[in-house]
Design an enzyme around this catalytic site. Structure first.
Site, PDB file in Angstrom:
ATOM      1  N   HIS A 101       0.848  -1.197   0.000  1.00 17.87           N
ATOM      2  CA  HIS A 101       0.000   0.000   0.000  1.00 17.87           C
ATOM      3  C   HIS A 101       0.882   1.245   0.000  1.00 17.87           C
ATOM      4  CE1 HIS A 101       0.760  -1.198   4.150  1.00 17.87           C
ATOM      5  NE2 HIS A 101       0.787   0.091   4.436  1.00 17.87           N
ATOM      6  N   HIS A 103       0.830   5.211   1.280  1.00 18.17           N
ATOM      7  CA  HIS A 103       0.169   6.254   2.074  1.00 18.17           C
ATOM      8  C   HIS A 103       0.201   7.576   1.310  1.00 18.17           C
ATOM      9  CE1 HIS A 103       0.242   4.182   6.096  1.00 18.17           C
ATOM     10  NE2 HIS A 103       1.222   3.524   5.507  1.00 18.17           N
TER      11      HIS A 103
HETATM   12  P1  AMP Z   1       1.694   0.451   7.410  1.00 15.63           P
HETATM   13  O1  AMP Z   1       2.173   0.760   8.797  1.00 15.63           O
HETATM   14  O2  AMP Z   1       2.453   1.163   6.337  1.00 15.63           O
HETATM   15  O3  AMP Z   1       1.588  -1.046   7.152  1.00 15.63           O
HETATM   16  O4  AMP Z   1       0.242   1.079   7.337  1.00 15.63           O
HETATM   17  C1  AMP Z   1      -0.939   0.368   7.529  1.00 15.63           C
HETATM   18  C2  AMP Z   1      -2.039   1.396   7.635  1.00 15.63           C
HETATM   19  O5  AMP Z   1      -3.287   0.743   7.438  1.00 15.63           O
HETATM   20  C3  AMP Z   1      -2.119   2.080   9.001  1.00 15.63           C
HETATM   21  O6  AMP Z   1      -1.975   3.491   8.823  1.00 15.63           O
HETATM   22  C4  AMP Z   1      -3.517   1.700   9.516  1.00 15.63           C
HETATM   23  O7  AMP Z   1      -4.123   2.760  10.202  1.00 15.63           O
HETATM   24  C5  AMP Z   1      -4.243   1.365   8.238  1.00 15.63           C
HETATM   25  N1  AMP Z   1      -5.347   0.418   8.350  1.00 15.63           N
HETATM   26  C6  AMP Z   1      -5.324  -0.802   8.931  1.00 15.63           C
HETATM   27  N2  AMP Z   1      -6.523  -1.423   8.783  1.00 15.63           N
HETATM   28  C7  AMP Z   1      -7.307  -0.568   8.084  1.00 15.63           C
HETATM   29  C8  AMP Z   1      -8.653  -0.613   7.607  1.00 15.63           C
HETATM   30  N3  AMP Z   1      -9.438  -1.675   7.823  1.00 15.63           N
HETATM   31  N4  AMP Z   1      -9.140   0.452   6.927  1.00 15.63           N
HETATM   32  C9  AMP Z   1      -8.346   1.532   6.710  1.00 15.63           C
HETATM   33  N5  AMP Z   1      -7.069   1.644   7.129  1.00 15.63           N
HETATM   34  C10 AMP Z   1      -6.565   0.606   7.816  1.00 15.63           C
END
Ligand code: AMP
Ligand code: ZN
Length: 138
Positions: A101, A103
């Protein structure tokens, strides 16, 4: 390929709800549930790739074009003053969701968002060593 235990695969397939901003055949863009700033969103491919290293080249190329499109829309719609694009690979790098993903973090004057890393001074020995080692693999 989908991973049946992956929440982002399920969001991509519409099986888990999300605050969606955009969708096409390959990607979904939706709001991060724990935003660090107003409008913090995530771009995911619908197919499951654990991280950047596993990502299909064609999807990788399209992902940056999409980041540009959504980022441009954020600047216009949310009136942000800047934008951080962040992408974590591996637990040590802060990755918590093991489905690739990107950001998109809109930035505003006087926001409380902190994206911080210490900076040191590059010395010649390190620079040469890094160049040599990297040249063997690129
Ligand atoms: P990372 O630390 O780069 O793996 O980021 C994962 C991101 O996914 C975090 O900022 C979480 O807040 C976000 N996240 C996790 N589950 C969900 C969800 N169901 N819907 C939206 N964001 C999510
Ligand atoms: Zn997945």
């Amino acid at each position: 390929m989908k991973d049946e235990n992956c929440i982002f695969c399920k969001i991509g397939a519409g099986e888990i709800p999300s605050y969606q901003l955009y969708e096409d055949d390959d990607f979904k863009v939706f709001l991060d549930l724990s935003p660090t700033s107003f409008g913090h969103a995530l771009i995911i491919p619908k197919e499951h790739y654990k991280n950047l290293f596993e990502l299909d080249d064609n999807i990788a190329a399209k992902a940056l074009v999409l980041a540009k499109k959504i980022g441009t829309a954020m600047m216009q719609a949310l009136h942000c003053d800047g934008l951080n694009i962040l992408q974590n690979n591996g637990e040590i790098a802060g990755q918590t969701m093991f489905h690739f993903h990107i950001h998109l973090i809109p930035r505003y004057e006087n926001d409380n968002t902190k994206i911080i890393f210490d900076q040191n001074s590059l010395n010649e020995e390190d620079a040469k060593k890094i160049q040599e080692e990297m040249a063997r693999f690129i």
